[in-house]
Design an enzyme around this catalytic site. Structure first.
Site, PDB file in Angstrom:
ATOM      1  N   VAL A 200       0.847  -1.204   0.000  1.00 23.99           N
ATOM      2  CA  VAL A 200       0.000   0.000   0.000  1.00 23.99           C
ATOM      3  C   VAL A 200       0.879   1.250   0.000  1.00 23.99           C
ATOM      4  CG1 VAL A 200      -1.776   1.283   1.271  1.00 23.99           C
ATOM      5  CG2 VAL A 200      -1.923  -1.197   1.112  1.00 23.99           C
ATOM      6  N   GLU A 218       5.704   4.597   7.736  1.00 19.60           N
ATOM      7  CA  GLU A 218       6.052   3.736   8.871  1.00 19.60           C
ATOM      8  C   GLU A 218       5.615   2.325   8.498  1.00 19.60           C
ATOM      9  OE1 GLU A 218       7.761   4.276  11.478  1.00 19.60           O
ATOM     10  OE2 GLU A 218       7.732   6.437  11.818  1.00 19.60           O
ATOM     11  N   CYS A 252       4.641  -4.318  14.589  1.00 20.11           N
ATOM     12  CA  CYS A 252       5.609  -4.075  13.506  1.00 20.11           C
ATOM     13  C   CYS A 252       7.035  -4.417  13.926  1.00 20.11           C
ATOM     14  CB  CYS A 252       5.526  -2.629  13.044  1.00 20.11           C
ATOM     15  SG  CYS A 252       5.724  -1.442  14.370  1.00 20.11           S
TER      16      CYS A 252
END
Ligand code: NAD
Length: 455
Positions: A200, A218, A252
């Site tokens: 994305v 990020e 993450c």
């Protein structure tokens, strides 16, 4: 996916126009306004702590302790910290200049970039929405905040609370999925802050490029772990598993896999078994009240399929519950090319990848995209220096996992495939600020064409 509760597409250009108008009116410029909004954002989170706990449980199966410690408290603390430090951060800076420029009155002013777009992910939907917004408010920007369609209860809560606590003409929630993001991206923003995946991110980057909009990405990646064979293996196992089980591995900076020297794999497995027993004496899925669930059946099936295709052997775990529960699962002897190493796992599965030496582990890391975090367990200062110099990653952590996210005093961000740009406190303020230099030349100045002396 479309949903009646999503922001109507035709509303999005109007939101954009409102945010631009508010910014142009300079309402968001005074430091006192920004501080008030930051304290209001802290109140929004603190006053509605229980509602956020319930919403996160409903959307992600997250447990109260995890939500309160990692999302609620950190969000409130960061709002207050940013408000308290704002005067200092926003001060015009007088840079040190060469002697012949000292009378030129050179200043670096921190000015807000304008109307910002923030796109947040689902895995920490409270803090990863609030964190960039704090920087946008502190810098004096207005902002549209697109929350994740995977966490609809949290998104609705934000949409209900924003106008009650914040300036409704300056900070607006957009609820929706791909069509809403696509519509947002057609508009010209002054900064885009995206948290999510690399696929994305490429769509966002292409859209930002059309308007030359500055961008923070990020992203994630496969954060590897290296263990020096002389390190305390039990301690390493405890810290690695702790990093892996938080939010069921949907973090993450979760340790993705361990590059372990062949002679230490057995010892590491025994230590991980012991630690898992300590963490979840009666199993993580059925009896524990602190182990989360996979966000949706789609991600659950993705992880299950990766486990089915691995050439490694499951050491423990591998059990499932319903359509969203996966036990903490350790897989040994995972070959260098394997289903479990194809993509960021983002689940509670820990592959152990045997290597012959630390040098081979370093080589492995350098043959892959730069991770968001690299974890190294060692007390050998020379090895620490070697890892620092010979590898690259968003951040480098020795002898622990995940705790870097608590260090708001240092910049957090990716490198290469794991993203670019920085956040956390001052660094998020900086992200949403333009450093505008000014120079005010005295009348007495005679043009020297810059260099007053010869080299
Ligand atoms: P996601 O799929 O929810 O994507 C985030 C946003 O992108 C959503 O708002 C979604 O609507 C939008 N989107 C999705 N597909 C789109 C498309 N085709 N066009 C336009 N917009 C689209 O998020 P995710 O990728 O599942 O989140 C997990 C990823 O985020 C992991 O890779 C993780 O490592 C990363 N992450 C990074 C950080 C960090 O701080 N670096 C923090 C959390 C998560």
């Amino acid at each position: 996916m479309s949903d009646l509760s999503y922001t109507p597409l035709e509303q999005i250009p109007k939101i954009h126009a409102t945010l631009k108008k508010t910014f142009d009116s300079q309402t968001t410029l005074p430091l006192q306004y920004r501080k008030n909004q930051l304290y209001q954002l802290a109140r929004l989170v603190r006053d509605n702590k229980d509602a956020f706990v319930d919403a996160l449980h409903k959307d992600l199966g997250k447990q109260k302790l995890e939500v309160v410690l990692q999302e609620v408290n950190s969000s409130v603390a960061m709002c207050i910290d940013s408000a308290d430090n704002l005067e200092e951060w926003a001060k015009p800076e007088k840079p040190k200049v060469e002697p012949h420029k000292e009378h030129w009155n050179i200043t670096v002013n921190r000015v807000p970039k304008g109307a910002a777009l923030i796109i947040s992910p689902w895995n920490y939907p409270l803090i990863l929405t609030v964190q960039p917004l704090i920087g946008a408010i502190a810098a004096g920007c207005t902002a549209a905040v697109k929350t994740s369609e995977y966490t609809p209860t949290v998104s609705k809560l934000f949409a209900d609370l924003f106008p009650k606590y914040l300036d409704a003409n300056a900070y607006i929630i957009v609820k929706g999925a791909i069509p809403e993001v696509t519509t947002l991206l057609q508009l010209q923003w002054d900064h885009i802050f995206y948290t999510g995946n690399g696929k994305v991110a490429r769509i966002i980057s292409a859209a930002a490029a059309k308007h030359l909009t500055p961008l923070t990405l990020e992203l994630g990646g496969q954060c590897p772990v290296i263990i020096d064979p002389s390190y305390d293996i039990k301690l390493a196992a405890k810290r690695i598993l702790w990093g892996k089980v938080q939010n069921s591995g949907q973090l993450c900076v979760t340790p993705n896999h361990v590059l372990v020297t062949r002679d230490k794999q057995e010892e590491l497995i025994e230590a991980l078994k012991e630690v898992n027993k300590e963490f979840y004496p009666n199993g993580a899925l059925h009896s524990s009240s602190t182990f989360g669930r996979i966000v949706n059946p789609g991600h659950f099936r993705r992880l299950k399929a990766l486990l089915e295709r691995t050439k490694g052997k499951i050491v423990f775990g591998g059990g499932f519950e319903g359509e969203r529960g996966i036990e903490p699962t350790v897989v040994r002897d995972v070959p260098h090319v394997d289903s479990l190493l194809e993509e960021e796992l983002f689940g509670p599965i820990l592959p152990l990848v045997p290597v012959d030496s630390i040098d081979e582990a370093i080589q492995w890391i350098n043959n892959h995209p730069h991770p968001l975090a690299l974890y190294t367990f060692t007390e050998d200062e020379e090895l620490k220096q070697k890892v620092l110099e010979k590898t690259n990653s968003g951040s480098l952590i020795f002898n622990d996992c995940v705790t870097q996210v608590a260090v708001h005093e240092a910049p957090f961000g990716g490198h290469g495939e794991s993203g670019h740009g920085y956040q956390f406190s001052y660094y998020t303020f900086q992200t949403f600020s333009h450093f505008r230099s000014s120079l005010d030349m005295p009348k007495a100045f005679v043009c020297t064409l810059f260099v007053a002396f010869e080299y």
